[in-house]
Every structure is written in C-alpha cells, then in structure tokens.
Design an enzyme around this catalytic site. Structure first.
Site, short mmCIF file in Angstrom:
data_model
loop_
_atom_site.label_atom_id
_atom_site.label_comp_id
_atom_site.label_asym_id
_atom_site.label_seq_id
_atom_site.Cartn_x
_atom_site.Cartn_y
_atom_site.Cartn_z
N ASP A 134 0.46 -0.99 -0.02
CA ASP A 134 0.57 -0.19 0.19
C ASP A 134 0.82 1.25 -0.22
O ASP A 134 0.75 1.43 1.35
CB ASP A 134 -1.05 0.17 1.30
CG ASP A 134 -1.36 1.27 1.14
OD1 ASP A 134 -1.96 1.59 0.24
OD2 ASP A 134 -2.49 1.34 2.12
N ALA A 135 1.37 1.90 -0.97
CA ALA A 135 1.96 2.29 -1.42
C ALA A 135 2.06 4.13 -1.76
O ALA A 135 2.86 5.18 -2.12
CB ALA A 135 3.34 2.01 -2.15
N LYS A 136 0.37 4.15 -3.34
CA LYS A 136 -0.46 4.51 -3.30
C LYS A 136 1.38 5.77 -4.51
O LYS A 136 1.64 6.60 -4.43
CB LYS A 136 -0.62 5.97 -2.69
CG LYS A 136 -1.85 4.85 -2.13
CD LYS A 136 -2.89 6.48 -1.37
CE LYS A 136 -3.97 5.17 -0.07
NZ LYS A 136 -3.08 3.76 0.49
N ARG A 137 1.79 4.80 -5.34
CA ARG A 137 2.81 5.51 -6.12
C ARG A 137 2.71 5.99 -7.36
O ARG A 137 1.42 5.22 -7.49
CB ARG A 137 4.46 4.21 -5.77
CG ARG A 137 4.96 3.96 -5.31
CD ARG A 137 5.48 5.49 -4.20
NE ARG A 137 6.73 4.74 -3.11
CZ ARG A 137 7.05 4.68 -1.86
NH1 ARG A 137 5.58 5.03 -2.10
NH2 ARG A 137 7.84 4.92 -0.74
#
Length: 245
Positions: free
Chosen positions: A63-66
């Site tokens: 869950d990094a939302k890059r």
C-alpha cells in the site's frame, strides 16, 4: 502491546503474531508503507521481514500509492516487485498512462489503481463533473481499463462509496475491486457485497484496524484471530447467499 517492547524488533514481532493468528481466515495482507517508512531503515527492515514471513500462497499488497514519470515508476516497480517481491502495489493514476504502465510490465504482478477513495477529500477531485458529463473517477476507470487487463489490474474503491459501486461495475464488470474501510472506517459489508460482487467474486474486502487493534493487551493476537474469523464467516455467508441463482 507492552509485552513486545523488549524485543529487538517489536513491530515485526507484532506483525508475526498477527499473521500467525489470522492466516487461516485471510487471502491477502496489505502493509501500509508509510508506517514503516516513518521509522527509516529500521522500519524498512521490519517491513521486509514481515513480507518474507507471510505464507507464499497469500496475496501481498504494497500500500504505497506510487505514481510518477516513467523512469521513476519503473524503479518503484523494481523495488516492490523484484527487491521486495510484493504481488501488487497501489498506484495513483493522476499522472497518466506512462506512470502506470511500467508496473504492468512485470509478469504475474498486479497494479491496484486508485479509482474512488473513501477519505473526506475524495470530493475535491474524484466526484467533479467533466465537460463530457462524466465524473473524474468514471473517466479514470474508462481510460485506464485499456492499460491492463482484469488479470493484472484491480481498482481501489472505498467501502463508504457504496452508492457508486453499481456505476463502477458497469464500467469494469470483470475487474477485482479492492475495498478498504470495512469495520473501523464504517464500511458496510453487506451493502458492498450486494453492489460489487460479480460472477468471480470480484471483491477483495479490506478490514485492518478492527482486526489489528481488536485488543491492546497481551491477548492481541487471539483477539485479532477472533475478529478475523468473525468477518470471514460473514463474508462466506454473504458470498454463498448472493451467488445463488
């Protein structure tokens, strides 16, 4: 819990106990990278140890939302898919196709694209109507669906956005939806299931805080197992009922 504070890596010990307690009931784990990055090198070490401890037959989501320009996204993809062997990573679509496609070049890996989130600020952009009378989140879905397939891309749809799931299903009827917010954030499991299930199930329902923090005492793992079992049983019942002809 205080019982873990004396360990060299109390975060990993907590995660290890949670994994042992909940793995009979779950199909995926989704570490939120911010909580590890905030601790610098020690946090990254806790994350990698946690990832390596998760059973190989359980799906993992970074869950990094890059989401950045192509050469940067390619390195992010390499970090999550090669160096850390996550199965998937959450991606923000705002910068367009060249920020997403590098993640789709890795076989057997998944992009989890933000479509309609459940935070308060979602209305600032995601629900804005465009000149073509579509809302921005609808345009994101319609444009991005051509970038990948239902075998390597799924979409984040917040559980509190249940009134829009029917619309989303018309645009992406066969893709999986990752739906965070069941439990502590107020998402309704029954409503989400009724609106979002497809013939392949099509929902990956996420409940984090209500399981992780079911107890702050030494019984935290047993309490997490009990809560995970309760939710899994409810999910199985709904899946059985809604899949009947």
């Amino acid at each position: 819990p205080k019982a873990l504070w004396d360990y060299d890596d109390p975060i990993f010990e907590f995660n290890k106990a949670i994994i042992d307690a909940t793995k009979p009931y779950c199909v995926a784990y989704k570490p939120n990278l911010a909580f590890y990055e905030a601790r610098g090198i020690s946090g990254w070490n806790s994350l990698i140890k946690t990832l390596n401890y998760i059973p190989k037959d359980i799906f993992t989501i970074a869950d990094a939302k890059r989401g950045d320009i192509g050469n940067t996204s390619r390195l992010y993809a390499q970090a999550f898919f090669q160096e850390m062997t996550f199965d998937s990573v959450t991606i923000a679509p705002y910068m367009g196709a060249d920020s997403v496609k590098p993640f789709l070049e890795f076989p057997d890996k998944w992009v989890v694209l933000l479509a309609l989130t459940s935070n308060q600020g979602a209305a600032d952009f995601q629900h804005q109507e465009l000149k073509n009378d579509k809302k921005l989140y609808q345009q994101v879905l319609e444009t991005s669906v051509a970038w990948g397939t239902c075998e390597n891309m799924m979409y984040v749809v917040g559980a509190t956005q249940v009134s829009s799931i029917g619309t989303i299903r018309k645009i992406v009827p066969h893709h999986f939806l990752l739906v965070p917010g069941i439990g502590a954030q107020g998402g309704d499991l029954n409503a989400v299931s009724n609106a979002g299930l497809n013939q392949d199930c099509g929902l990956l329902l996420n409940s984090s805080r209500s399981i992780l923090y079911a107890s702050s005492g030494n019984d935290f793992a047993a309490a997490a197992a009990q809560e995970a079992a309760r939710i899994q049983t409810e999910m199985a019942t709904l899946l059985s009922e809604l899949s009947r002809p």
